[in-house]
Write an enzyme that holds these catalytic residues in place. Structure first.
Site, PDB file in Angstrom:
ATOM      1  N   ASP A  51       0.826  -1.204   0.000  1.00 20.99           N
ATOM      2  CA  ASP A  51       0.000   0.000   0.000  1.00 20.99           C
ATOM      3  C   ASP A  51       0.865   1.260   0.000  1.00 20.99           C
ATOM      4  O   ASP A  51       1.665   1.474   0.914  1.00 20.99           O
ATOM      5  CB  ASP A  51      -0.883  -0.021   1.261  1.00 20.99           C
ATOM      6  CG  ASP A  51      -2.192   0.724   1.084  1.00 20.99           C
ATOM      7  OD1 ASP A  51      -2.389   1.333   0.022  1.00 20.99           O
ATOM      8  OD2 ASP A  51      -3.019   0.692   2.006  1.00 20.99           O
ATOM      9  N   ASP A  52       0.719   2.077  -1.046  1.00 21.01           N
ATOM     10  CA  ASP A  52       1.371   3.395  -1.104  1.00 21.01           C
ATOM     11  C   ASP A  52       2.894   3.326  -1.185  1.00 21.01           C
ATOM     12  O   ASP A  52       3.593   4.207  -0.676  1.00 21.01           O
ATOM     13  CB  ASP A  52       0.985   4.244   0.117  1.00 21.01           C
ATOM     14  CG  ASP A  52      -0.421   4.814   0.019  1.00 21.01           C
ATOM     15  OD1 ASP A  52      -1.202   4.337  -0.819  1.00 21.01           O
ATOM     16  OD2 ASP A  52      -0.749   5.722   0.799  1.00 21.01           O
ATOM     17  N   CYS A  90      -6.141   4.250  -4.097  1.00 19.95           N
ATOM     18  CA  CYS A  90      -6.165   2.836  -3.727  1.00 19.95           C
ATOM     19  C   CYS A  90      -7.265   2.034  -4.417  1.00 19.95           C
ATOM     20  O   CYS A  90      -7.004   1.068  -5.129  1.00 19.95           O
ATOM     21  CB  CYS A  90      -6.301   2.700  -2.212  1.00 19.95           C
ATOM     22  SG  CYS A  90      -4.886   3.336  -1.292  1.00 19.95           S
ATOM     23  N   HIS A 144     -10.065  -2.460  -1.457  1.00 20.31           N
ATOM     24  CA  HIS A 144      -9.820  -1.275  -0.644  1.00 20.31           C
ATOM     25  C   HIS A 144     -10.193  -1.450   0.824  1.00 20.31           C
ATOM     26  O   HIS A 144     -11.222  -2.020   1.160  1.00 20.31           O
ATOM     27  CB  HIS A 144     -10.576  -0.070  -1.192  1.00 20.31           C
ATOM     28  CG  HIS A 144     -10.326   1.178  -0.416  1.00 20.31           C
ATOM     29  ND1 HIS A 144      -9.067   1.717  -0.290  1.00 20.31           N
ATOM     30  CD2 HIS A 144     -11.160   1.981   0.301  1.00 20.31           C
ATOM     31  CE1 HIS A 144      -9.136   2.803   0.455  1.00 20.31           C
ATOM     32  NE2 HIS A 144     -10.375   2.981   0.821  1.00 20.31           N
ATOM     33  N   ASP A 326      -0.047  -0.371  -5.278  1.00 19.32           N
ATOM     34  CA  ASP A 326      -1.235   0.115  -5.969  1.00 19.32           C
ATOM     35  C   ASP A 326      -1.011   1.438  -6.690  1.00 19.32           C
ATOM     36  O   ASP A 326      -1.751   1.779  -7.619  1.00 19.32           O
ATOM     37  CB  ASP A 326      -2.435   0.210  -5.024  1.00 19.32           C
ATOM     38  CG  ASP A 326      -2.133   0.926  -3.725  1.00 19.32           C
ATOM     39  OD1 ASP A 326      -1.012   1.425  -3.544  1.00 19.32           O
ATOM     40  OD2 ASP A 326      -3.035   0.970  -2.857  1.00 19.32           O
ATOM     41  N   HIS A 327      -0.022   2.193  -6.312  1.00 17.82           N
ATOM     42  CA  HIS A 327       0.351   3.440  -7.002  1.00 17.82           C
ATOM     43  C   HIS A 327       1.661   3.916  -6.409  1.00 17.82           C
ATOM     44  O   HIS A 327       2.205   3.304  -5.477  1.00 17.82           O
ATOM     45  CB  HIS A 327      -0.723   4.526  -6.847  1.00 17.82           C
ATOM     46  CG  HIS A 327      -1.265   4.635  -5.467  1.00 17.82           C
ATOM     47  ND1 HIS A 327      -0.522   5.121  -4.417  1.00 17.82           N
ATOM     48  CD2 HIS A 327      -2.467   4.275  -4.946  1.00 17.82           C
ATOM     49  CE1 HIS A 327      -1.243   5.067  -3.308  1.00 17.82           C
ATOM     50  NE2 HIS A 327      -2.428   4.560  -3.603  1.00 17.82           N
TER      51      HIS A 327
END
Length: 482
Positions: A51-52, A90, A144, A326-327
């Protein structure tokens, strides 16, 4: 009779050896026949979501961040140096990857919309494997979750996707009252906040995620499995045991050298963080970066525990391992933080794919690829068929030869109140256009401007480049599943 005894002994030994050979041949034939009846041995999947996470990792050339376990995964797989998300937020990003649908097809652009309300019958990646008879499990965050709000729950999950789920909740959730928030007007889930925690790795939620993942590997090692492991860090609040903070003394942390510069060259929509850096001074920015890096190294240690179990159980020889975020994530580049922009640091993601025996293992691919490519890559390698609705391209050719010919640009989009922003990334160029009533454009030449500090969209001499990129970008948006 005595003179025949040596001959008799020899004959008995020969008969015994012949009997053993016949027995072994029979067993081998039986095993071959069994395999022929059952078909080829199913291939397993280990999908590791983070995540992130941006590309501040050792294997991506960062000299500061310590990520030995992700680095060793890169050495046994292919590291994609130009991998991009479809939406730097997300839920839309995860939905795109797991459903195989681009955001304009799923119509998921926010953190509230569930794809089953817009495309109720879509077959997700894990659901496809469940339909093929695999044991399919989720541990932690895949679809999410509101972090930290939803830790310990199923969040915005999809029950049709899984055989079983695990939702750990560690002391990071219990001790939220101890967290320091450098941006107190922002909620913890969208803040620059941190905690150098007491206790062990295993007491934190991500430590518990790794523990549950190892247990599931041990439980299913003899059956075909699709195991999705979702780590929460380094998503804010940046919580990790104190020993990981000690790896990064604040006085040795450099700040990004590239600032917004001449902001008149950008559209207002290009920026998400206002005021720039949310008003933090340099010391506060270093506090946040230290905590982020600490969370990365903590998460990396948990990834290592899962990879160790995969090796210990002899599963690595028949398992595809896909590691992705995710990004991306901005750490004050352009005066911005977090995601939700079309700048390179927000759209670009770390992505590593390791398949046993691939010729390209240990290499790096410079080709532009997307998270959208993960679904068809996994189904292609596992030979389970790829549903017709799935967008993206199988990466198997690049796993054999990371530098082979490839002409697939990456498409990223993000939403603003004034309209959608869309961006296309080729190996040289990034072109973005905003639906803000004026069609504001951005064009960056990554051969000369890797930090996207010089917008060429209004300069002479680039009309043909813009025309080609715009055609490919807007043409891609028309190819959506209705």
């Amino acid at each position: 009779m005595a003179e025949f005894r040596p001959i008799l002994v020899t004959m008995r030994k020969l008969a015994t050896q012949i009997g053993i050979c016949i027995l072994l041949s029979t067993l081998a034939f039986a095993q071959t026949a069994k395999q022929a009846r059952q078909g080829p041995v199913p291939r397993n999947v280990l999908l590791i979501a983070v995540d992130d996470l941006d590309n501040h990792l050792g294997c991506y050339g960062d000299p500061m961040v310590q990520s030995p376990n992700i680095d060793r995964l890169a050495r046994r797989g292919v590291r994609f140096d130009r991998a991009y998300c479809q939406f730097p937020l997300c839920s839309p990003s995860r939905t795109a990857l797991l459903t195989g649908l681009r955001p304009d097809s799923s119509r998921v652009y926010d953190l509230q919309t569930h794809f089953r309300t817009t495309v109720p019958n879509v077959v997700t990646l894990p659901q496809h494997f469940k339909n093929k008879g695999y044991f399919v499990a989720r541990v932690g965050k895949l679809y999410h979750y509101g972090v930290p709000r939803d830790i310990g729950t199923s969040g915005l999950d999809d029950p049709l996707s899984w055989t079983t789920v695990r939702n750990p909740k560690g002391r990071d959730k219990v001790e939220e009252n101890l967290i320091t928030n450098l941006t107190p007007k922002r909620s913890l889930g969208s803040s620059l906040s941190y905690l150098a925690a007491d206790g062990t790795d295993e007491e934190q939620t991500d430590g518990m995620v790794a523990t549950e993942a190892v247990r599931l590997l041990e439980r299913t090692k003899d059956d075909p499995f699709f195991l999705a492991v979702g780590f929460f860090r380094p998503h804010c609040p940046y919580v990790a045991p104190k020993k990981y903070f000690d790896l990064y003394p604040q006085n040795k942390l450099p700040l990004p050298a590239h600032s917004p510069g001449d902001t008149t060259q950008y559209s207002r929509e290009a920026f998400w963080t206002y005021p720039f850096n949310w008003g933090l001074n340099e010391d506060q920015r270093r506090e946040a970066i230290q905590a982020y890096y600490a969370s990365v190294s903590f998460m990396d240690a948990q990834v290592g525990r899962v990879l160790d179990a995969l090796d210990r159980l002899g599963l690595a020889e028949n398992t595809i391992v896909v590691f992705w975020s995710d990004h991306g994530y901005l750490l004050s580049e352009h005066g911005q933080w977090m995601k939700q922009s079309l700048f390179e640091e927000s759209a670009r993601v770390p992505m590593i794919v390791a398949v046993p025996g691939a010729e390209g293992n240990g290499g790096a691919s410079p080709r532009t690829v997307e998270l959208q490519d993960i679904y068809p890559t996994i189904t292609d390698w596992c030979q389970v068929g790829t549903p017709a609705h799935v967008a993206g391209n199988s990466l198997l050719p690049l796993l054999s030869n990371p530098k082979s010919a490839w002409d697939h640009p990456a498409i990223t989009q993000t939403d603003r109140k004034s309209g959608m922003g869309r961006s296309i990334r080729t190996e040289r160029w990034r072109y973005s256009v905003w639906e803000n009533g004026q069609g504001a454009e951005e064009l960056y030449d990554h051969d000369r401007d890797p930090y996207e500090l010089k917008n060429l969209a209004k300069e002479s001499g680039f009309d043909e480049v813009k025309r080609e990129l715009r055609s490919r970008l807007l043409g891609s948006t028309a190819k959506v599943t209705k």
